[in-house]
Motif scaffolding. Structure first.
Motif, PDB file in Angstrom:
ATOM      1  N   SER A   4       0.846  -1.195   0.000  1.00 20.21           N
ATOM      2  CA  SER A   4       0.000   0.000   0.000  1.00 20.21           C
ATOM      3  C   SER A   4       0.882   1.246   0.000  1.00 20.21           C
ATOM      4  O   SER A   4       2.093   1.184   0.243  1.00 20.21           O
ATOM      5  CB  SER A   4      -0.908  -0.008   1.226  1.00 20.21           C
ATOM      6  OG  SER A   4      -0.135  -0.032   2.418  1.00 20.21           O
ATOM      7  N   SER A  21      -1.491   1.659  -3.582  1.00 13.76           N
ATOM      8  CA  SER A  21      -2.537   2.492  -3.001  1.00 13.76           C
ATOM      9  C   SER A  21      -3.058   1.927  -1.693  1.00 13.76           C
ATOM     10  O   SER A  21      -2.400   2.014  -0.671  1.00 13.76           O
ATOM     11  CB  SER A  21      -3.670   2.675  -4.014  1.00 13.76           C
ATOM     12  OG  SER A  21      -4.643   3.565  -3.515  1.00 13.76           O
ATOM     13  N   GLY A  22      -4.251   1.286  -1.677  1.00 11.40           N
ATOM     14  CA  GLY A  22      -4.925   0.884  -0.446  1.00 11.40           C
ATOM     15  C   GLY A  22      -4.428  -0.417   0.153  1.00 11.40           C
ATOM     16  O   GLY A  22      -3.396  -0.963  -0.236  1.00 11.40           O
ATOM     17  N   ASN A  79      -4.842  -2.556  -3.253  1.00  7.73           N
ATOM     18  CA  ASN A  79      -6.304  -2.610  -3.340  1.00  7.73           C
ATOM     19  C   ASN A  79      -6.802  -4.034  -3.562  1.00  7.73           C
ATOM     20  O   ASN A  79      -7.978  -4.326  -3.352  1.00  7.73           O
ATOM     21  CB  ASN A  79      -6.800  -1.719  -4.471  1.00  7.73           C
ATOM     22  CG  ASN A  79      -6.676  -0.245  -4.128  1.00  7.73           C
ATOM     23  OD1 ASN A  79      -6.512   0.108  -2.971  1.00  7.73           O
ATOM     24  ND2 ASN A  79      -6.736   0.603  -5.148  1.00  7.73           N
ATOM     25  N   ALA A 115      -5.925  -4.241   1.224  1.00  5.72           N
ATOM     26  CA  ALA A 115      -7.004  -5.230   1.225  1.00  5.72           C
ATOM     27  C   ALA A 115      -6.470  -6.520   1.843  1.00  5.72           C
ATOM     28  O   ALA A 115      -6.179  -7.493   1.140  1.00  5.72           O
ATOM     29  CB  ALA A 115      -7.514  -5.468  -0.188  1.00  5.72           C
ATOM     30  N   THR A 144     -13.200  -7.002  -0.105  1.00  2.00           N
ATOM     31  CA  THR A 144     -14.498  -7.598   0.204  1.00  2.00           C
ATOM     32  C   THR A 144     -14.466  -8.354   1.520  1.00  2.00           C
ATOM     33  O   THR A 144     -15.349  -8.200   2.361  1.00  2.00           O
ATOM     34  CB  THR A 144     -14.924  -8.550  -0.935  1.00  2.00           C
ATOM     35  OG1 THR A 144     -14.963  -7.830  -2.166  1.00  2.00           O
ATOM     36  CG2 THR A 144     -16.289  -9.157  -0.650  1.00  2.00           C
ATOM     37  N   GLY A 163      -7.672   8.484  -5.089  1.00  6.97           N
ATOM     38  CA  GLY A 163      -7.857   7.365  -4.161  1.00  6.97           C
ATOM     39  C   GLY A 163      -6.798   7.376  -3.094  1.00  6.97           C
ATOM     40  O   GLY A 163      -5.968   8.264  -3.009  1.00  6.97           O
ATOM     41  N   GLN A 185      -6.890  -2.308   7.308  1.00  5.77           N
ATOM     42  CA  GLN A 185      -7.544  -2.548   6.035  1.00  5.77           C
ATOM     43  C   GLN A 185      -8.340  -1.320   5.601  1.00  5.77           C
ATOM     44  O   GLN A 185      -9.049  -0.700   6.400  1.00  5.77           O
ATOM     45  CB  GLN A 185      -8.468  -3.764   6.149  1.00  5.77           C
ATOM     46  CG  GLN A 185      -9.306  -3.997   4.897  1.00  5.77           C
ATOM     47  CD  GLN A 185      -9.619  -5.457   4.679  1.00  5.77           C
ATOM     48  OE1 GLN A 185      -8.740  -6.299   4.713  1.00  5.77           O
ATOM     49  NE2 GLN A 185     -10.893  -5.747   4.441  1.00  5.77           N
ATOM     50  N   THR A 186      -8.218  -0.981   4.296  1.00  7.33           N
ATOM     51  CA  THR A 186      -8.960   0.147   3.735  1.00  7.33           C
ATOM     52  C   THR A 186      -9.775  -0.252   2.507  1.00  7.33           C
ATOM     53  O   THR A 186     -10.620   0.510   2.058  1.00  7.33           O
ATOM     54  CB  THR A 186      -8.002   1.287   3.331  1.00  7.33           C
ATOM     55  OG1 THR A 186      -7.087   0.800   2.331  1.00  7.33           O
ATOM     56  CG2 THR A 186      -7.225   1.797   4.532  1.00  7.33           C
ATOM     57  N   HIS A 187      -9.486  -1.424   1.932  1.00  9.44           N
ATOM     58  CA  HIS A 187     -10.189  -1.890   0.744  1.00  9.44           C
ATOM     59  C   HIS A 187     -10.503  -3.374   0.884  1.00  9.44           C
ATOM     60  O   HIS A 187     -10.022  -4.032   1.805  1.00  9.44           O
ATOM     61  CB  HIS A 187      -9.348  -1.673  -0.529  1.00  9.44           C
ATOM     62  CG  HIS A 187      -9.261  -0.245  -0.963  1.00  9.44           C
ATOM     63  ND1 HIS A 187      -8.456   0.673  -0.337  1.00  9.44           N
ATOM     64  CD2 HIS A 187      -9.880   0.424  -1.981  1.00  9.44           C
ATOM     65  CE1 HIS A 187      -8.568   1.849  -0.934  1.00  9.44           C
ATOM     66  NE2 HIS A 187      -9.434   1.723  -1.927  1.00  9.44           N
TER      67      HIS A 187
END
Length: 334
Positions: free
Chosen positions: A96, A162-163, A136, A165, A208, A248, A204-206
């Motif tokens: 990330s 980026s994020g 992500n 997950a 399912t 983002g 965690q930022t992204h």
């Protein structure tokens, strides 16, 4: 310690019997007391009685030799840890945007890359190692292999994105491990010879799946996860307007400086849920030490190894010592 032929340990009964016999003979000699008026003669007799105990040293060493030899014929076995030829380890690495932070030098990701290089040098060459990066979403960079050059190439390709997950990354990595291990049998604890080493520096930022949902998948598959929490609580990151890479991630569209604090609670829960261990690394040397330790300790199995030769060697040395003691003290062997 266990024994392949434990009933042969009955031979050890000769040791206490011989010891009691030696003690009884010494006591019997002590019963023949004589009256002395000459102090010098009496002193020499007392000294002689003390020396008689010294003459028992050869017998004591001989009995110890018998003990070691008796244990040897009973085929002693000890549990040892050795590399498993079926073992698979997947390095799951957070890439990330916060991995750009330099509170761990040179950067969090740079320190992680150096540590993973150290890891592969410590682990057995027969162990397959894979590499999965996640931001992500997860990205399988290296499927489990024994080719360390390919793995090192994958480590060199890591770069912050980026994020974060974590849950989805664990779920994808579980499938990678299961495919590599195949139909390998489980241990008595229900584990397969597959392990995940998860390194992350944030919450965690992204994704399912939640981190613990991912951990549940690993637990059901019999896969342990060792987690490494990277970074300090005061780590920060400065980014331009528009967030990381212009959209983002942290900061939305305003830019500025944010704190990028790790999430040790979640990572500890993941390790605990799957039967692994969690570690905290606030410096580059610490993260390298952790990966070095993991490389030397995981992907191993416990096997029983017969060590009869150890006891044979001990018996031979004790017998030689017994003969030498008999020559020096004047004692006699059975």
């Amino acid at each position: 310690m266990t024994f392949g032929s434990p009933w042969l340990l009955l031979v050890l009964l000769v040791v206490p019997v011989a010891g009691v016999a030696a003690w009884w003979l010494e006591r019997r000699r002590a019963r023949y007391a004589v009256s002395f008026t000459n102090i010098d003669v009496l002193a020499s007799v007392i000294s002689g009685r003390r020396r008689r105990w010294v003459t028992l040293l050869p017998l004591a060493l001989f009995l110890l030799a018998v003990t070691a030899a008796s244990a040897a014929i009973a085929r002693p076995r000890v549990a040892v840890r050795e590399p498993s030829n079926q073992a698979t380890v997947v390095l799951l690495v957070d890439v990330s945007g916060s991995m750009r932070s330099n509170d761990v030098k040179p950067t969090r990701l740079g320190a992680a890359q150096e540590a993973m290089t150290e890891f592969q040098s410590k682990i057995a060459k027969s162990v397959k190692i894979g590499l999965v990066a996640f931001s992500n979403g997860p990205d399988v960079l290296v499927t489990p292999t024994t080719d360390r050059a390919i793995l090192q190439e994958g480590i060199g390709l890591l770069s912050p994105e980026s994020g974060t997950a974590i849950g989805d990354a664990i779920g994808a990595t579980v499938q990678v491990v299961k495919a590599a291990v195949g139909d390998a049998p489980r241990t008595k604890q229900g584990k397969i010879p597959g392990t995940i080493v998860l390194l992350s520096d944030g919450a965690q930022t992204h994704g399912t799946l939640t981190p613990l949902q991912g951990a549940d998948l690993a637990k059901a598959a019999g896969i342990r996860i060792f987690t490494v929490v990277l970074g300090t609580d005061h780590g920060t990151l400065t980014f331009p307007g528009g967030g990381f890479f212009g959209g983002g991630g942290f900061g939305g569209g305003g830019g500025g400086t944010v704190n990028v604090r790790p999430d040790p609670v979640t990572l500890a829960a993941i390790a605990r849920e799957t039967g692994g261990t969690t570690f905290r690394a606030k410096t580059a040397s610490k993260v390298s030490q952790i990966y070095s330790h993991l490389g030397a300790s995981i992907a191993r199995r416990s096997v029983k190894r017969e060590v009869s030769s150890w006891f044979v060697a001990a018996a031979a040395l004790l017998l030689a010592a017994s003969l030498a003691a008999a020559r020096v003290t004047g004692g006699r062997l059975p």
